[in-house]
Scaffold this motif. Structure first.
Motif, PDB file in Angstrom:
ATOM      1  N   ARG A 171       0.830  -1.212   0.000  1.00  0.00           N
ATOM      2  CA  ARG A 171       0.000   0.000   0.000  1.00  0.00           C
ATOM      3  C   ARG A 171       0.864   1.262   0.000  1.00  0.00           C
ATOM      4  O   ARG A 171       1.728   1.428   0.848  1.00  0.00           O
ATOM      5  N   LYS A 172       0.592   2.152  -0.967  1.00  0.00           N
ATOM      6  CA  LYS A 172       1.284   3.433  -0.955  1.00  0.00           C
ATOM      7  C   LYS A 172       0.939   4.160   0.344  1.00  0.00           C
ATOM      8  O   LYS A 172      -0.211   4.094   0.748  1.00  0.00           O
ATOM      9  N   PRO A 173       1.848   4.795   1.032  1.00  0.00           N
ATOM     10  CA  PRO A 173       3.135   5.303   0.539  1.00  0.00           C
ATOM     11  C   PRO A 173       4.300   4.320   0.510  1.00  0.00           C
ATOM     12  O   PRO A 173       5.432   4.750   0.269  1.00  0.00           O
ATOM     13  N   ALA A 174       4.076   3.033   0.747  1.00  0.00           N
ATOM     14  CA  ALA A 174       5.184   2.092   0.593  1.00  0.00           C
ATOM     15  C   ALA A 174       5.617   2.081  -0.882  1.00  0.00           C
ATOM     16  O   ALA A 174       4.787   2.295  -1.773  1.00  0.00           O
ATOM     17  N   PRO A 175       6.882   1.839  -1.138  1.00  0.00           N
ATOM     18  CA  PRO A 175       7.387   1.929  -2.514  1.00  0.00           C
ATOM     19  C   PRO A 175       7.286   0.627  -3.314  1.00  0.00           C
ATOM     20  O   PRO A 175       7.664   0.597  -4.477  1.00  0.00           O
ATOM     21  N   ALA A 176       6.754  -0.444  -2.704  1.00  0.00           N
ATOM     22  CA  ALA A 176       6.851  -1.776  -3.331  1.00  0.00           C
ATOM     23  C   ALA A 176       6.229  -1.848  -4.724  1.00  0.00           C
ATOM     24  O   ALA A 176       6.788  -2.467  -5.632  1.00  0.00           O
ATOM     25  N   MET A 177       5.069  -1.212  -4.906  1.00  0.00           N
ATOM     26  CA  MET A 177       4.427  -1.311  -6.233  1.00  0.00           C
ATOM     27  C   MET A 177       5.238  -0.539  -7.271  1.00  0.00           C
ATOM     28  O   MET A 177       5.326  -0.960  -8.430  1.00  0.00           O
ATOM     29  N   ILE A 178       5.800   0.580  -6.874  1.00  0.00           N
ATOM     30  CA  ILE A 178       6.647   1.349  -7.803  1.00  0.00           C
ATOM     31  C   ILE A 178       7.877   0.525  -8.175  1.00  0.00           C
ATOM     32  O   ILE A 178       8.250   0.448  -9.354  1.00  0.00           O
ATOM     33  N   PHE A 179       8.473  -0.129  -7.180  1.00  0.00           N
ATOM     34  CA  PHE A 179       9.636  -0.977  -7.473  1.00  0.00           C
ATOM     35  C   PHE A 179       9.249  -2.106  -8.436  1.00  0.00           C
ATOM     36  O   PHE A 179       9.981  -2.411  -9.376  1.00  0.00           O
TER      37      PHE A 179
END
Ligand SMILES: [Mg+2]
Ligand SMILES: [Zn+2]
Length: 189
Positions: free
Chosen positions: A112-120
């Motif tokens: 879940r944003k603000p975590a960066p995992a999906m962007i990575f």
């Protein structure tokens, strides 16, 4: 994290990451729960067509906690997603991949944003460096996610999005997605 990857694999030289609700389509305080509730911003569809014409691949990165809150059924979620892909193509655009987080904040997931995992994950899929990639969102958590992924946050202030006005000076701010992509990728080249 849910990942959808287009089976078509056009070769894009560059990619842009986009939040969905509030960027491409109008967000709703009670969540976008069905395809009938999806209202595209005309400039959002135009922006997708422009990006395609510039050879910029589009990847969606979207929190969809309405799923695990029990407000969005899986069938509706799938319909919304497919409707989005279809409308993009009908408008001359293309969505290359989409990453969604279905979790509620209290589930403390890693995507879940603000975590960066999906962007990575999006950057890994596209083979691009987050540091050289724009992530366009309309909320504070989008900009935090960009910061956490060390990618370049671009914020849209449509007036009907959350947030009172331009915040951090290091962010790029635009009134619409179309203004943003014209500015980032050169309208008149
Ligand atoms: Mg949003
Ligand atoms: Zn998640």
């Amino acid at each position: 994290m849910l990942a959808w990857l287009s089976s078509a694999k056009p070769e894009y030289g560059r990619f842009i990451l986009l939040d969905r609700d509030g960027v491409l389509n109008v967000n709703r305080p009670d969540y976008v729960k069905t395809l009938a509730e999806v209202r595209f911003y005309p400039d959002g569809l135009e922006a997708l067509a422009f990006l395609e014409s510039r050879g910029v691949g589009v990847i969606l990165v979207s929190n969809q906690s309405g799923i695990n809150r029990g407000l969005i059924g899986w069938e509706d979620f799938r319909e919304i997603h497919e409707g989005l892909i279809r409308r993009a193509e009908e408008s001359g655009g293309r969505i290359q991949a989409a990453f969604y987080c279905p979790h509620r904040p209290d589930e403390k997931c890693e995507c879940r944003k603000p975590a960066p995992a999906m962007i990575f994950s999006a950057c890994r899929h596209a083979g691009i460096d987050p540091g050289e990639t724009f992530f366009v969102g309309d909320s504070e958590s989008d900009m935090k996610a960009a910061e956490n992924a060390r990618c370049r946050g671009v914020r849209i202030y449509r007036g009907d999005s959350d947030g009172a006005g331009p915040g951090a000076p290091e962010e790029l701010h635009y009134p619409t997605l179309l203004d943003a992509v014209f500015s980032l990728y050169g309208k008149n080249i």
